[in-house]
Design an enzyme around this catalytic site. Structure first.
Site, short mmCIF file in Angstrom:
data_model
loop_
_atom_site.label_atom_id
_atom_site.label_comp_id
_atom_site.label_asym_id
_atom_site.label_seq_id
_atom_site.Cartn_x
_atom_site.Cartn_y
_atom_site.Cartn_z
CG ASN A 1 8.80 -4.58 12.07
OD1 ASN A 1 8.74 -4.43 13.29
ND2 ASN A 1 7.75 -4.38 11.28
CE LYS B 1 8.50 -11.33 17.45
NZ LYS B 1 9.06 -10.65 16.25
CE1 TYR C 1 5.04 -12.22 19.15
CE2 TYR C 1 5.39 -11.76 21.49
CZ TYR C 1 5.47 -11.37 20.16
OH TYR C 1 6.00 -10.14 19.85
CE LYS D 1 -3.52 -2.44 2.73
NZ LYS D 1 -4.26 -2.45 4.03
#
Length: 249
Positions: A75, A144, A140, A36
């Site tokens: 990221n 990480k 999660y 976008k």
């Protein structure tokens, strides 16, 4: 003019990081699964490309397109808040495929260029949630924490070749899409044991009264890692993350 590639630029940390580097006069390659271009300021220094870090062909196309690159910012990621007992196997795989293996794949794609020219910087965005045990995000956190371990070893491997490697550890940020992305995977509200825990987690995530992390904090930490050769391996981003890192020692 240096060039940075940032993954996961459709919102939050990635979007703010791309904006900051543009403001600083860098060439920016902003990637996202569904591009976008209107999310970012119009600039001759901006290139917006599609990238799905779980798709090897998508990664290959981007790397072939970018040419010379000075900084790679990993990221892109996804969150899920689910009790370990109840998490679906497909959700667990998605977390590791995106957060861990996606980061590994982009590193492997760009690293030969950095190593051969004896220069470049890789910045991986992990999470301050890895600094202490927290309920409902165990898988999660594991995905990480694997990024942390991967980055720590990579920093040792790359030191002889002049390639800098850093980890940025953001705190809790109501400004990101973590919550909205995590909600579809939520399980346990129909379980009388887990329901109070989950409701408390949701309320805490929406609470902005205490220390939180802003997207600008993360962008600033990434900028420091990219431009300061003396920056530490691990950089906390956000007031809460700084506090947690200090407590963790």
């Amino acid at each position: 003019m240096p060039t940075v590639l940032v993954t996961g630029c459709s919102s939050g940390f990635g979007l703010e990081t791309a904006k900051l580097f543009l403001e600083k006069g860098w060439n920016v390659i902003a990637t996202m699964r569904q591009p976008k271009a209107d999310l970012l300021p119009v600039s001759d220094n901006l290139t917006v490309l599609p990238l799905d870090v779980t798709d090897p062909d998508s990664i290959r196309k981007v790397v072939e397109h970018v040419g010379d690159l000075d900084v790679m910012v990993n990221n892109a990621g996804i969150g899920a808040a689910v009790p370990i007992e109840l998490i679906e196997p497909d959700t667990a795989r998605l977390l590791f495929e995106t957060n861990t293996l996606g980061t590994l794949a982009t590193i492997q794609a760009i690293l030969p260029r950095f190593r051969e020219r004896r220069g470049g910087t890789i910045i991986n965005v992990a999470s301050s949630a890895t600094l202490k045990p927290l309920p409902l995000i165990g898988v999660y956190r594991a995905s990480k924490a694997a990024v942390n371990a991967l980055t720590e070893s990579l920093a040792v491997e790359m030191k002889p070749f002049g390639v800098r490697v850093h980890i940025v550890l953001p705190g809790r940020s109501p400004e990101t899409s973590f919550g909205s992305n995590a909600m579809p995977h939520l399980r346990g509200l129909d379980n009388t044991d887990y329901k109070p825990m989950i409701e408390g987690m949701i309320a805490n995530f929406r609470d902005e009264s205490g220390p939180v992390t802003h997207a600008s904090d993360v962008a600033a930490a990434i900028w420091r890692a990219a431009t300061d050769p003396s920056a530490p391996l691990k950089i906390a981003a956000g007031e809460d993350a700084v506090q947690w890192m200090a407590e963790a020692g």
